[in-house]
Structure formats: structure tokens, C-alpha cells
Design a protein around this motif. Structure first.
Motif, PDB file in Angstrom:
ATOM      1  N   ASP A  32      38.005  26.914  -8.133  1.00 58.57           N
ATOM      2  CA  ASP A  32      37.814  27.322  -9.518  1.00 58.57           C
ATOM      3  C   ASP A  32      38.944  26.682 -10.317  1.00 58.57           C
ATOM      4  O   ASP A  32      40.121  26.871  -9.985  1.00 58.57           O
ATOM      5  N   THR A  33      38.585  25.940 -11.350  1.00 56.74           N
ATOM      6  CA  THR A  33      39.615  25.204 -12.096  1.00 56.74           C
ATOM      7  C   THR A  33      40.616  26.149 -12.775  1.00 56.74           C
ATOM      8  O   THR A  33      41.804  25.860 -12.797  1.00 56.74           O
ATOM      9  N   ASP A  34      40.139  27.267 -13.293  1.00 54.85           N
ATOM     10  CA  ASP A  34      41.071  28.222 -13.913  1.00 54.85           C
ATOM     11  C   ASP A  34      42.034  28.790 -12.874  1.00 54.85           C
ATOM     12  O   ASP A  34      43.228  28.947 -13.145  1.00 54.85           O
ATOM     13  N   ASP A  35      41.518  29.089 -11.672  1.00 57.58           N
ATOM     14  CA  ASP A  35      42.386  29.604 -10.599  1.00 57.58           C
ATOM     15  C   ASP A  35      43.459  28.581 -10.215  1.00 57.58           C
ATOM     16  O   ASP A  35      44.613  28.941  -9.970  1.00 57.58           O
ATOM     17  N   LEU A  36      43.062  27.297 -10.152  1.00 52.00           N
ATOM     18  CA  LEU A  36      44.035  26.246  -9.824  1.00 52.00           C
ATOM     19  C   LEU A  36      45.149  26.201 -10.862  1.00 52.00           C
ATOM     20  O   LEU A  36      46.334  26.114 -10.518  1.00 52.00           O
ATOM     21  N   ILE A  37      44.765  26.282 -12.131  1.00 55.48           N
ATOM     22  CA  ILE A  37      45.752  26.220 -13.214  1.00 55.48           C
ATOM     23  C   ILE A  37      46.638  27.467 -13.192  1.00 55.48           C
ATOM     24  O   ILE A  37      47.863  27.375 -13.324  1.00 55.48           O
ATOM     25  N   SER A  39      47.406  29.280 -10.649  1.00 57.94           N
ATOM     26  CA  SER A  39      48.288  29.164  -9.488  1.00 57.94           C
ATOM     27  C   SER A  39      49.458  28.227  -9.787  1.00 57.94           C
ATOM     28  O   SER A  39      50.614  28.538  -9.490  1.00 57.94           O
ATOM     29  N   LYS A  40      49.148  27.093 -10.381  1.00 57.87           N
ATOM     30  CA  LYS A  40      50.194  26.109 -10.713  1.00 57.87           C
ATOM     31  C   LYS A  40      51.184  26.674 -11.735  1.00 57.87           C
ATOM     32  O   LYS A  40      52.387  26.503 -11.611  1.00 57.87           O
ATOM     33  N   GLU A  41      50.646  27.344 -12.742  1.00 57.62           N
ATOM     34  CA  GLU A  41      51.474  27.863 -13.841  1.00 57.62           C
ATOM     35  C   GLU A  41      52.106  29.231 -13.536  1.00 57.62           C
ATOM     36  O   GLU A  41      52.962  29.685 -14.280  1.00 57.62           O
ATOM     37  N   LYS A  42      51.587  29.894 -12.477  1.00 54.92           N
ATOM     38  CA  LYS A  42      52.028  31.247 -12.127  1.00 54.92           C
ATOM     39  C   LYS A  42      51.831  32.225 -13.288  1.00 54.92           C
ATOM     40  O   LYS A  42      52.633  33.130 -13.521  1.00 54.92           O
ATOM     41  N   ILE A  48      48.778  31.919 -20.537  1.00 57.21           N
ATOM     42  CA  ILE A  48      49.090  30.504 -20.799  1.00 57.21           C
ATOM     43  C   ILE A  48      48.736  30.185 -22.252  1.00 57.21           C
ATOM     44  O   ILE A  48      49.521  29.582 -22.982  1.00 57.21           O
ATOM     45  N   PHE A  49      47.530  30.616 -22.675  1.00 51.87           N
ATOM     46  CA  PHE A  49      47.098  30.408 -24.063  1.00 51.87           C
ATOM     47  C   PHE A  49      48.084  31.047 -25.026  1.00 51.87           C
ATOM     48  O   PHE A  49      48.493  30.434 -26.011  1.00 51.87           O
ATOM     49  N   ALA A  50      48.478  32.302 -24.745  1.00 52.64           N
ATOM     50  CA  ALA A  50      49.360  33.048 -25.643  1.00 52.64           C
ATOM     51  C   ALA A  50      50.751  32.431 -25.740  1.00 52.64           C
ATOM     52  O   ALA A  50      51.328  32.343 -26.824  1.00 52.64           O
ATOM     53  N   LYS A  51      51.288  31.986 -24.591  1.00 52.52           N
ATOM     54  CA  LYS A  51      52.665  31.487 -24.591  1.00 52.52           C
ATOM     55  C   LYS A  51      52.785  29.991 -24.916  1.00 52.52           C
ATOM     56  O   LYS A  51      53.738  29.558 -25.541  1.00 52.52           O
ATOM     57  N   LYS A  52      51.817  29.195 -24.447  1.00 53.20           N
ATOM     58  CA  LYS A  52      51.951  27.742 -24.586  1.00 53.20           C
ATOM     59  C   LYS A  52      50.874  27.095 -25.454  1.00 53.20           C
ATOM     60  O   LYS A  52      50.983  25.926 -25.786  1.00 53.20           O
ATOM     61  N   GLY A  53      49.826  27.844 -25.777  1.00 55.33           N
ATOM     62  CA  GLY A  53      48.797  27.352 -26.679  1.00 55.33           C
ATOM     63  C   GLY A  53      47.640  26.636 -25.997  1.00 55.33           C
ATOM     64  O   GLY A  53      47.714  26.260 -24.825  1.00 55.33           O
ATOM     65  N   GLU A  54      46.580  26.451 -26.763  1.00 58.76           N
ATOM     66  CA  GLU A  54      45.364  25.848 -26.229  1.00 58.76           C
ATOM     67  C   GLU A  54      45.564  24.386 -25.853  1.00 58.76           C
ATOM     68  O   GLU A  54      45.059  23.940 -24.818  1.00 58.76           O
ATOM     69  N   ALA A  55      46.300  23.627 -26.654  1.00 55.60           N
ATOM     70  CA  ALA A  55      46.497  22.196 -26.363  1.00 55.60           C
ATOM     71  C   ALA A  55      47.166  22.018 -24.994  1.00 55.60           C
ATOM     72  O   ALA A  55      46.774  21.145 -24.210  1.00 55.60           O
ATOM     73  N   TYR A  56      48.144  22.854 -24.707  1.00 57.98           N
ATOM     74  CA  TYR A  56      48.819  22.793 -23.415  1.00 57.98           C
ATOM     75  C   TYR A  56      47.834  23.094 -22.289  1.00 57.98           C
ATOM     76  O   TYR A  56      47.791  22.385 -21.277  1.00 57.98           O
ATOM     77  N   PHE A  57      47.021  24.138 -22.481  1.00 56.57           N
ATOM     78  CA  PHE A  57      46.050  24.508 -21.459  1.00 56.57           C
ATOM     79  C   PHE A  57      45.044  23.385 -21.224  1.00 56.57           C
ATOM     80  O   PHE A  57      44.709  23.062 -20.082  1.00 56.57           O
ATOM     81  N   ARG A  58      44.570  22.765 -22.300  1.00 57.73           N
ATOM     82  CA  ARG A  58      43.602  21.659 -22.160  1.00 57.73           C
ATOM     83  C   ARG A  58      44.241  20.480 -21.414  1.00 57.73           C
ATOM     84  O   ARG A  58      43.570  19.801 -20.627  1.00 57.73           O
ATOM     85  N   ALA A  59      45.516  20.251 -21.626  1.00 56.49           N
ATOM     86  CA  ALA A  59      46.221  19.198 -20.879  1.00 56.49           C
ATOM     87  C   ALA A  59      46.268  19.539 -19.391  1.00 56.49           C
ATOM     88  O   ALA A  59      46.133  18.658 -18.532  1.00 56.49           O
ATOM     89  N   GLN A  60      46.433  20.824 -19.081  1.00 56.41           N
ATOM     90  CA  GLN A  60      46.423  21.259 -17.684  1.00 56.41           C
ATOM     91  C   GLN A  60      45.033  21.070 -17.066  1.00 56.41           C
ATOM     92  O   GLN A  60      44.910  20.703 -15.897  1.00 56.41           O
ATOM     93  N   GLU A  61      43.998  21.299 -17.862  1.00 59.49           N
ATOM     94  CA  GLU A  61      42.639  21.060 -17.368  1.00 59.49           C
ATOM     95  C   GLU A  61      42.440  19.581 -17.046  1.00 59.49           C
ATOM     96  O   GLU A  61      41.861  19.239 -16.012  1.00 59.49           O
ATOM     97  N   GLN A  62      42.941  18.707 -17.907  1.00 64.05           N
ATOM     98  CA  GLN A  62      42.792  17.271 -17.656  1.00 64.05           C
ATOM     99  C   GLN A  62      43.557  16.857 -16.403  1.00 64.05           C
ATOM    100  O   GLN A  62      43.058  16.089 -15.590  1.00 64.05           O
TER     101      GLN A  62
END
Length: 170
Positions: A32-37, A39-42, A48-62
């Protein structure tokens, strides 16, 4: 299964449920891609959205998509609702869209046994108008990217799995 199956669709449509049932029935690996992210981000996705924003999360998806392209084969991959925006999605495997109306998805979440958890995990659904607008923005993009479309509204979970297996030639 040599090629990956990439499961996309709107949040709450049942991608995770379908992936878990698919692996049980066909013995495939799933990720699951969300689970991978997470796990990586802890951290959970919403944090992640609240602290680092959507752009950061989308970069993690890429970054996750790049890793999948390089390192993952023969796997059933359940993707977060916005993962379809990665620039190499079609290179990751056969893209399967779980398709349903917004109303069906919303009702599925509201009537689930653990609906409080399901809704809490998806804070967007607390603002139904915004969620519906997002659904409408994504609907055509999902269909354009999909190699296979499975209309889940009138299918049992078993029927969904059979259609995925048949249409992906497993």
C-alpha cells in the motif's frame, strides 16, 4: 504474476479491502503506497499533510513510485487516492480503477462497522462538499489512466477479484 497490478480510485472505494482479499485468494504480495510513506516518515498520512503539507506528501508519492518502478514486480499495489498524479504510473504495471459513485463511496464509509475510524482516517469526508468536488476533479483522470475499470457498486468482493484476475490475465 510478473507484472504489477496498480489499484487506483477515490479514497474510501475499497482499494485496501480489495488488495487484502486479492492476496488471500491469489497468494500475491501486496503493498500500500500510503503505508510505505507512513513507514518511511514514521507518521500517519494526515499528520504528514498537517506538518509538511500536500506538496511534500506528493513528492513522497513520486519517490515511492520511482522505487516501485525500479524494484517491484509481481505485486498487487494499492494506491492512495492522489497517487494517480505520479508521472510514471503507467510504467508501474497494469492500472486498475475501482470505480463507484461518490454517493456509494460516502455511504460505504458511513455504514462500515468501523465507520468512525474510516472517516477519521479521511478527514476530507467531514467536509462533504469539498470531498465531492475533489471526486469530480479526479473522476475523469482516473478513467483516462486506467487500463481496466471495475465498477464495484454492484459486485461482491469475490466478483471484483475475479474480474481483476480475468482482465489482467492472471
Amino acid at each position: 504474476m510478473k507484472k504489477n497490478i496498480i489499484l487506483i480510485g477515490f479514497m474510501g472505494v475499497g482499494k485496501g479491502t480489495t488488495a487484502r482479499a486479492f492476496t488471500k485468494k491469489y497468494g500475491t504480495y501486496i503493498i500500500d503506497t500510503d503505508d510505505l510513506i507512513e513507514s518511511k516518515e514514521k507518521k500517519e498520512v494526515k499528520k504528514i499533510f498537517a506538518k509538511k503539507g500536500e506538496a511534500y506528501f506528493r513528492a513522497q508519492e513520486q519517490e515511492t513510485a520511482n522505487w516501485i518502478e525500479k524494484c517491484v514486480t509481481g505485486t498487487f499495489i494499492s494506491c492512495g487516492g492522489g497517487f494517480y498524479k505520479v508521472d510514471n504510473l503507467k510504467k508501474l504495471g497494469t492500472v486498475v480503477l475501482l470505480d463507484a459513485s461518490f454517493e456509494w463511496i460516502h455511504n460505504r464509509l458511513k455504514t462500515a462497522k468501523n465507520s468512525e475510524n474510516k472517516l477519521a482516517k479521511r478527514p476530507l469526508f467531514s467536509q462533504e462538499k469539498k470531498a465531492k468536488k475533489l471526486y469530480e476533479e479526479r473522476e475523469q483522470a482516473y478513467k483516462k489512466l486506467a487500463d481496466v475499470v471495475i465498477d464495484v457498486e454492484n459486485l461482491t468482493l469475490d466478483e471484483q477479484l475475479e474480474q481483476i484476475a480475468k482482465k489482467c490475465k492472471l
